[in-house]
Design a protein around this motif. Structure first.
Motif, PDB file in Angstrom:
ATOM      1  N   ALA A   1       0.740  -1.346  -0.059  1.00  0.00           N
ATOM      2  CA  ALA A   1       0.153   0.115  -0.056  1.00  0.00           C
ATOM      3  C   ALA A   1       0.917   1.322  -0.070  1.00  0.00           C
ATOM      4  O   ALA A   1       0.447   2.264  -0.872  1.00  0.00           O
ATOM      5  CB  ALA A   1      -0.960  -0.053   1.299  1.00  0.00           C
ATOM      6  N   GLU A   2       1.792   1.164   0.728  1.00  0.00           N
ATOM      7  CA  GLU A   2       2.631   2.197   0.852  1.00  0.00           C
ATOM      8  C   GLU A   2       3.543   2.751  -0.462  1.00  0.00           C
ATOM      9  O   GLU A   2       3.595   3.756  -1.013  1.00  0.00           O
ATOM     10  CB  GLU A   2       3.713   2.244   2.039  1.00  0.00           C
ATOM     11  N   SER A   3       4.081   1.508  -1.029  1.00  0.00           N
ATOM     12  CA  SER A   3       4.915   1.671  -2.129  1.00  0.00           C
ATOM     13  C   SER A   3       3.863   2.010  -3.334  1.00  0.00           C
ATOM     14  O   SER A   3       4.467   2.985  -4.227  1.00  0.00           O
ATOM     15  CB  SER A   3       5.467   0.166  -2.634  1.00  0.00           C
ATOM     16  N   ALA A   4       2.671   1.555  -3.297  1.00  0.00           N
ATOM     17  CA  ALA A   4       1.517   1.977  -4.458  1.00  0.00           C
ATOM     18  C   ALA A   4       0.978   3.497  -4.134  1.00  0.00           C
ATOM     19  O   ALA A   4       0.177   3.801  -5.031  1.00  0.00           O
ATOM     20  CB  ALA A   4       0.727   1.062  -4.566  1.00  0.00           C
ATOM     21  N   ASP A   5       0.987   3.922  -2.977  1.00  0.00           N
ATOM     22  CA  ASP A   5       0.598   5.029  -2.722  1.00  0.00           C
ATOM     23  C   ASP A   5      -0.773   5.049  -2.633  1.00  0.00           C
ATOM     24  O   ASP A   5      -1.693   5.879  -3.285  1.00  0.00           O
ATOM     25  CB  ASP A   5       1.212   6.153  -3.593  1.00  0.00           C
ATOM     26  N   VAL A   6      -1.504   4.132  -2.043  1.00  0.00           N
ATOM     27  CA  VAL A   6      -2.923   3.711  -1.745  1.00  0.00           C
ATOM     28  C   VAL A   6      -2.907   3.245  -0.387  1.00  0.00           C
ATOM     29  O   VAL A   6      -2.070   3.036   0.341  1.00  0.00           O
ATOM     30  CB  VAL A   6      -3.443   2.570  -2.678  1.00  0.00           C
ATOM     31  N   ASN A   7      -4.424   3.470   0.078  1.00  0.00           N
ATOM     32  CA  ASN A   7      -4.441   2.656   1.319  1.00  0.00           C
ATOM     33  C   ASN A   7      -4.817   1.259   1.298  1.00  0.00           C
ATOM     34  O   ASN A   7      -5.269   0.733   0.244  1.00  0.00           O
ATOM     35  CB  ASN A   7      -5.748   3.472   2.100  1.00  0.00           C
ATOM     36  N   LYS A   8      -4.636   0.732   2.342  1.00  0.00           N
ATOM     37  CA  LYS A   8      -4.765  -0.832   2.385  1.00  0.00           C
ATOM     38  C   LYS A   8      -6.157  -1.232   2.196  1.00  0.00           C
ATOM     39  O   LYS A   8      -6.288  -2.399   1.573  1.00  0.00           O
ATOM     40  CB  LYS A   8      -4.241  -1.131   3.864  1.00  0.00           C
ATOM     41  N   ALA A   9      -6.923  -0.383   2.328  1.00  0.00           N
ATOM     42  CA  ALA A   9      -8.313  -0.910   2.133  1.00  0.00           C
ATOM     43  C   ALA A   9      -8.656  -1.080   0.566  1.00  0.00           C
ATOM     44  O   ALA A   9      -9.289  -1.894  -0.001  1.00  0.00           O
ATOM     45  CB  ALA A   9      -9.617   0.112   2.664  1.00  0.00           C
ATOM     46  N   LEU A  10      -8.010  -0.217  -0.171  1.00  0.00           N
ATOM     47  CA  LEU A  10      -8.145  -0.214  -1.770  1.00  0.00           C
ATOM     48  C   LEU A  10      -7.606  -1.680  -2.125  1.00  0.00           C
ATOM     49  O   LEU A  10      -7.992  -2.081  -3.001  1.00  0.00           O
ATOM     50  CB  LEU A  10      -7.360   0.830  -2.251  1.00  0.00           C
ATOM     51  N   ILE A  11      -6.578  -1.923  -1.557  1.00  0.00           N
ATOM     52  CA  ILE A  11      -5.921  -3.246  -1.984  1.00  0.00           C
ATOM     53  C   ILE A  11      -6.932  -4.348  -1.765  1.00  0.00           C
ATOM     54  O   ILE A  11      -7.063  -5.349  -2.583  1.00  0.00           O
ATOM     55  CB  ILE A  11      -4.628  -3.306  -1.140  1.00  0.00           C
ATOM     56  N   TYR A  12      -7.538  -4.367  -0.503  1.00  0.00           N
ATOM     57  CA  TYR A  12      -8.522  -5.346  -0.288  1.00  0.00           C
ATOM     58  C   TYR A  12      -9.933  -5.139  -1.044  1.00  0.00           C
ATOM     59  O   TYR A  12     -10.533  -6.158  -1.233  1.00  0.00           O
ATOM     60  CB  TYR A  12      -8.720  -5.383   1.314  1.00  0.00           C
ATOM     61  N   TYR A  13     -10.009  -3.943  -1.587  1.00  0.00           N
ATOM     62  CA  TYR A  13     -11.090  -3.849  -2.507  1.00  0.00           C
ATOM     63  C   TYR A  13     -10.636  -4.795  -3.792  1.00  0.00           C
ATOM     64  O   TYR A  13     -11.756  -5.457  -4.417  1.00  0.00           O
ATOM     65  CB  TYR A  13     -11.342  -2.393  -3.077  1.00  0.00           C
ATOM     66  N   TYR A  14      -9.924  -4.565  -4.431  1.00  0.00           N
ATOM     67  CA  TYR A  14      -9.420  -5.328  -5.463  1.00  0.00           C
ATOM     68  C   TYR A  14      -9.108  -6.875  -5.473  1.00  0.00           C
ATOM     69  O   TYR A  14      -9.228  -7.936  -6.101  1.00  0.00           O
ATOM     70  CB  TYR A  14      -8.275  -4.907  -6.327  1.00  0.00           C
ATOM     71  N   PHE A  15      -8.263  -7.149  -4.224  1.00  0.00           N
ATOM     72  CA  PHE A  15      -7.654  -8.589  -3.945  1.00  0.00           C
ATOM     73  C   PHE A  15      -8.284  -8.961  -2.510  1.00  0.00           C
ATOM     74  O   PHE A  15      -7.914  -8.245  -1.536  1.00  0.00           O
ATOM     75  CB  PHE A  15      -6.346  -8.571  -3.878  1.00  0.00           C
ATOM     76  N   GLU A  16      -8.624 -10.172  -2.314  1.00  0.00           N
ATOM     77  CA  GLU A  16      -9.009 -10.895  -0.911  1.00  0.00           C
ATOM     78  C   GLU A  16      -8.001 -10.904  -0.143  1.00  0.00           C
ATOM     79  O   GLU A  16      -7.947 -10.524   1.168  1.00  0.00           O
ATOM     80  CB  GLU A  16      -9.546 -12.254  -1.208  1.00  0.00           C
ATOM     81  N   ASN A  17      -6.839 -11.077  -0.666  1.00  0.00           N
ATOM     82  CA  ASN A  17      -5.362 -10.905   0.335  1.00  0.00           C
ATOM     83  C   ASN A  17      -3.982 -10.922  -0.698  1.00  0.00           C
ATOM     84  O   ASN A  17      -4.238 -10.851  -1.716  1.00  0.00           O
ATOM     85  CB  ASN A  17      -5.349 -12.393   1.216  1.00  0.00           C
ATOM     86  N   LYS A  18      -2.991 -11.179   0.120  1.00  0.00           N
ATOM     87  CA  LYS A  18      -1.826 -11.219  -0.597  1.00  0.00           C
ATOM     88  C   LYS A  18      -1.686 -12.383  -1.725  1.00  0.00           C
ATOM     89  O   LYS A  18      -1.077 -12.013  -2.667  1.00  0.00           O
ATOM     90  CB  LYS A  18      -0.799 -11.157   0.310  1.00  0.00           C
ATOM     91  N   GLU A  19      -2.031 -13.413  -1.266  1.00  0.00           N
ATOM     92  CA  GLU A  19      -2.009 -14.680  -2.220  1.00  0.00           C
ATOM     93  C   GLU A  19      -2.932 -14.376  -3.363  1.00  0.00           C
ATOM     94  O   GLU A  19      -2.669 -14.666  -4.548  1.00  0.00           O
ATOM     95  CB  GLU A  19      -2.542 -15.958  -1.727  1.00  0.00           C
TER      96      GLU A  19
ATOM     97  N   ILE B   1      -3.237 -11.549  -4.883  1.00  0.00           N
ATOM     98  CA  ILE B   1      -2.319 -10.692  -6.025  1.00  0.00           C
ATOM     99  C   ILE B   1      -1.568 -11.641  -6.840  1.00  0.00           C
ATOM    100  O   ILE B   1      -1.411 -11.543  -8.048  1.00  0.00           O
ATOM    101  CB  ILE B   1      -1.520  -9.702  -5.218  1.00  0.00           C
ATOM    102  N   LEU B   2      -0.755 -12.467  -6.012  1.00  0.00           N
ATOM    103  CA  LEU B   2       0.113 -13.537  -6.961  1.00  0.00           C
ATOM    104  C   LEU B   2      -0.421 -14.439  -7.648  1.00  0.00           C
ATOM    105  O   LEU B   2      -0.276 -14.860  -8.948  1.00  0.00           O
ATOM    106  CB  LEU B   2       1.012 -14.218  -5.800  1.00  0.00           C
ATOM    107  N   ASP B   3      -1.999 -14.737  -7.473  1.00  0.00           N
ATOM    108  CA  ASP B   3      -2.699 -15.624  -8.342  1.00  0.00           C
ATOM    109  C   ASP B   3      -3.122 -14.815  -9.579  1.00  0.00           C
ATOM    110  O   ASP B   3      -3.026 -15.475 -10.656  1.00  0.00           O
ATOM    111  CB  ASP B   3      -4.320 -15.889  -7.316  1.00  0.00           C
ATOM    112  N   GLN B   4      -3.141 -13.633  -9.410  1.00  0.00           N
ATOM    113  CA  GLN B   4      -3.563 -12.920 -10.633  1.00  0.00           C
ATOM    114  C   GLN B   4      -2.529 -12.687 -11.719  1.00  0.00           C
ATOM    115  O   GLN B   4      -2.236 -12.739 -12.760  1.00  0.00           O
ATOM    116  CB  GLN B   4      -4.291 -11.397 -10.585  1.00  0.00           C
TER     117      GLN B   4
END
Length: 239
Positions: A37-55, A57-60
């Motif tokens: 989130a910090e590196s992408a300059d977004v909040n963590k909630a936005l990551i979870y909006y697109y991806f259920e978890n870190k796994e 992201i790697l799935d995609q």
């Protein structure tokens, strides 16, 4: 104010780019979602909006590799193998690819080399991601089989569009163990290794990128030509 679709797509692209960067630098297990989130300059909630978890992201990322390679392979099959079967220049037999004449064989080998160019370019442009998947493939993790997923798909002849397309044009097409073995170990793995170890080998040998790339493509061409006998490409390996 609600963000528009363009902003959301840009944010998702930053999340993916940041994930690749951090996974390659710190490893998948060593990367935390808040760092992405910090590196992408977004909040963590936005990551979870697109991806259920870190796994997820790697799935995609893994699916992206598979889909793109399948797309390149399908285009190659349609423009070379299927067309040549349909116009009578190629017949796929139990132990070989039989070409009507030398010109047909040379045309096919030219198509293969163009395909190798495309695959090599793709691997080099995505080598950080490929390194991540290779690292995961060496661990007892969910993603340990991601790099061999493409060859796994080849084994599902009834479901795989590439194999099914060939069979539609050539009903006797044999999906032999030799075909699978040669396709897997003597083509994608060599290109994957080239992409993964590219920088390390370049420092060791001191060759330019263009010379290394040319050497790699020449090696693949030499290997492909080693299976040529007359107007045939031999698929059957001797015991």
């Amino acid at each position: 104010m609600e963000k528009g679709p363009i902003f959301k797509e840009e944010a998702k692209a930053r999340i993916i780019a940041a994930s690749i960067k951090l996974f390659s630098e710190k490893g998948f297990d060593g990367t935390r979602v808040n760092e992405i989130a910090e590196s992408a300059d977004v909040n963590k909630a936005l990551i979870y909006y697109y991806f259920e978890n870190k796994e997820a992201i790697l799935d995609q990322l893994s699916n992206q590799i598979l889909n793109n390679v399948n797309s390149l392979s399908t285009t190659f099959v349609q423009k070379s193998i299927l067309q040549m079967i349909q116009d009578g220049r190629l017949r796929i037999m139990k132990d070989r690819l039989h070409f009507a004449n030398e010109a047909a064989l040379e045309n096919f080998l030219s198509h293969i080399q163009n395909f190798n160019n495309q695959i090599l370019d793709y691997a080099m442009n995505n080598r950080k991601l490929i390194r991540i998947l290779m690292t995961e493939s060496l661990k007892e993790s969910k993603h340990k089989n991601d790099l061999i997923q493409f060859i796994k798909e080849l084994g599902k002849a009834a479901e795989n569009p590439i194999i099914q397309s060939i069979r539609d044009a050539n009903a006797d097409f044999p999906l032999s163990n030799n075909f699978i073995f040669l396709r897997f170990f003597f083509h994608p793995v060599s290109i994957i290794n080239f992409a993964v170890y590219y920088e390390a080998y370049q420092k060791l040998c001191g060759l330019s990128e263009s010379k290394m790339r040319t050497a790699m493509l020449n090696s693949i061409r030499t290997l492909s030509n080693s299976f040529v006998s007359g107007n045939d490409i031999i698929l059957q390996m001797e015991a």
